[in-house]
Design an enzyme around this catalytic site. Sequence first.
Site, mmCIF file in Angstrom:
data_model
loop_
_atom_site.group_PDB
_atom_site.id
_atom_site.type_symbol
_atom_site.label_atom_id
_atom_site.label_comp_id
_atom_site.label_asym_id
_atom_site.label_seq_id
_atom_site.Cartn_x
_atom_site.Cartn_y
_atom_site.Cartn_z
ATOM 1 N N GLU A 106 5.857 14.859 9.837
ATOM 2 C CA GLU A 106 6.810 15.969 9.760
ATOM 3 C C GLU A 106 6.934 16.510 8.336
ATOM 4 O OE1 GLU A 106 10.620 14.910 11.301
ATOM 5 O OE2 GLU A 106 9.758 13.822 13.019
ATOM 6 N N ASP A 140 5.596 -3.149 3.240
ATOM 7 C CA ASP A 140 5.449 -4.529 2.800
ATOM 8 C C ASP A 140 5.430 -5.486 3.997
ATOM 9 O OD1 ASP A 140 5.678 -6.543 0.475
ATOM 10 O OD2 ASP A 140 7.319 -7.158 1.793
#
Length: 544
Positions: A269, A214
């Site tokens: 990851e 955001d």
Amino acid sequence: MSHTAELSTPLEASGEPLWWKGAAIYQIYPRSFCDSNGDGIGDLPGITARLDHVARLGVDAIWISPFFRSPMKDFGYDVADYCDVDPIFGTLADFEALISRAHELGLKVTIDQVFAHTSDEHAWFVESRRDRTNAKADWYVWSDPKPDGSPPTNWQSVFGGPAWTWDARRRQYYLHNFLSSQPQINAHNPDVQDALLAAMRFWLERGVDGFRLDALNFLMHDLDMRDNPPAPDDGRRKTRPFDFQLKLYNQSHPDILNFIKRVRSVCDEYGAVFTVAEVGGDIAETEMKAFTAGDDHLNSAYGFDFLYADALTPQFVAQAVAKWPDEPGMGWPSWAFENHDAPRALSRWCKPEDREAFGQLKAMLFTSLRGNIIVYQGEELGLTQVEIPFEQLQDPEAIANWPLTLSRDGARTPMPWHVQADKGGFTIGAPWLPLGDENLSRAVDRQEADGGSLLNLTTRLLHLRRANPALRLGDFTVLHADDQVLAIRRVDGQNTVSGVFNLSSQPAPWPDSLTDAGQVLAAVNGANMGALPPYGALWIAEAD
């Protein structure tokens, strides 16, 4: 016209296209989706109970607006704890149950991360404001006053007034680009970055599949504290002090890109985690492209091209899509016609008497776009903007800028599930915002029973898009754009789909540049090969 698989269809290790590429994502505003406990406010168990509806639509993922612990002064975008669920919405166990059910239904789950600011009730800020020497003293943006006691810079808040508030404990000002209760994070501080990334890991460990970041271009400020220059007169009406400046120094800092690389590294990851940046402002296109460039930044960017547009025209669509060509190093766009911050599209783009026909045209055009498409809850029903009287307003922006306001509340009204039920089946209590009589008449159960409804059309189109490589992943060429008609072609390998859309309320001639041969995949409002009635549209699978 065709493109290489390496460029346009990156693959997971399994050899399958990345799940988010060309995805349809359904935005859920949790306060207004479904209330499970009768307090009038939607919650996580309510979302879980209604996920079947979302899965039936044919979308690939959901995006849930903030549900974190918060005093709710900006309804969750003022986070008091990044790693907990606010009791209004339920518990962490409720969120884990939601993720489990979504994954059972084949839905990915993305959530908001509000990193540019926190609530002033966040433990970090409580400690930071205590004095100038504590361990988190530099976790927020603090600055001494000018010699005359005035704020350090002329920066203005988005919601109105100066972007600085005096704090007597530190005898300094703190920065807030939004509400004064939303102090600005000092993301230049590596310890702050580590803490934000740790919050992402917290949710990734619980199975989250992606993040919307955001207000990302507000993440860092100018360390030299320079004043913003005045904005030139561009003919647009200025309703807030914020509009009178070029925001050169309180946002858009170049070091944001280094933090984005750290975000991408963490997400990588965990596999094919989707990241999309919300970017608004005067240089949004430049920033969106920088935030998504190459393979070490974010996957996509979510702009405001359509969200505040007064009209939907062929030229406007052509110009918006042309900003994101299918070229090496270019990011992947995400599009929205509606969201929780913008007025409902059917209330902006057509007359009330044309809403049924225009809604069908709009659905066809939206599902034709190259990129990800983000469907805002209720958009599949054709919900319209509800007029909220001043005494019922909840949105702090609307209250502060009354009557010159977009009134975000009008787009945040509760979902109508059952047309005959009290409060539309959203709650058994008093809803936090009124549903609106027109929207109640568009309830899910009524539209499910109507084969010609916008809900059923949207479902068919989303399933077609997901199944057709050209509509989901293909390149996008504008064949024709005049005052009435837009014609486009999507191509992926041997798959070709053309689309033609009459965006006007008058019949339009068939474009010479578009084929009138092939198989019609879908059509609305009486359109057929060679004929375009008012708001007529169709998809054509072209023959080889």
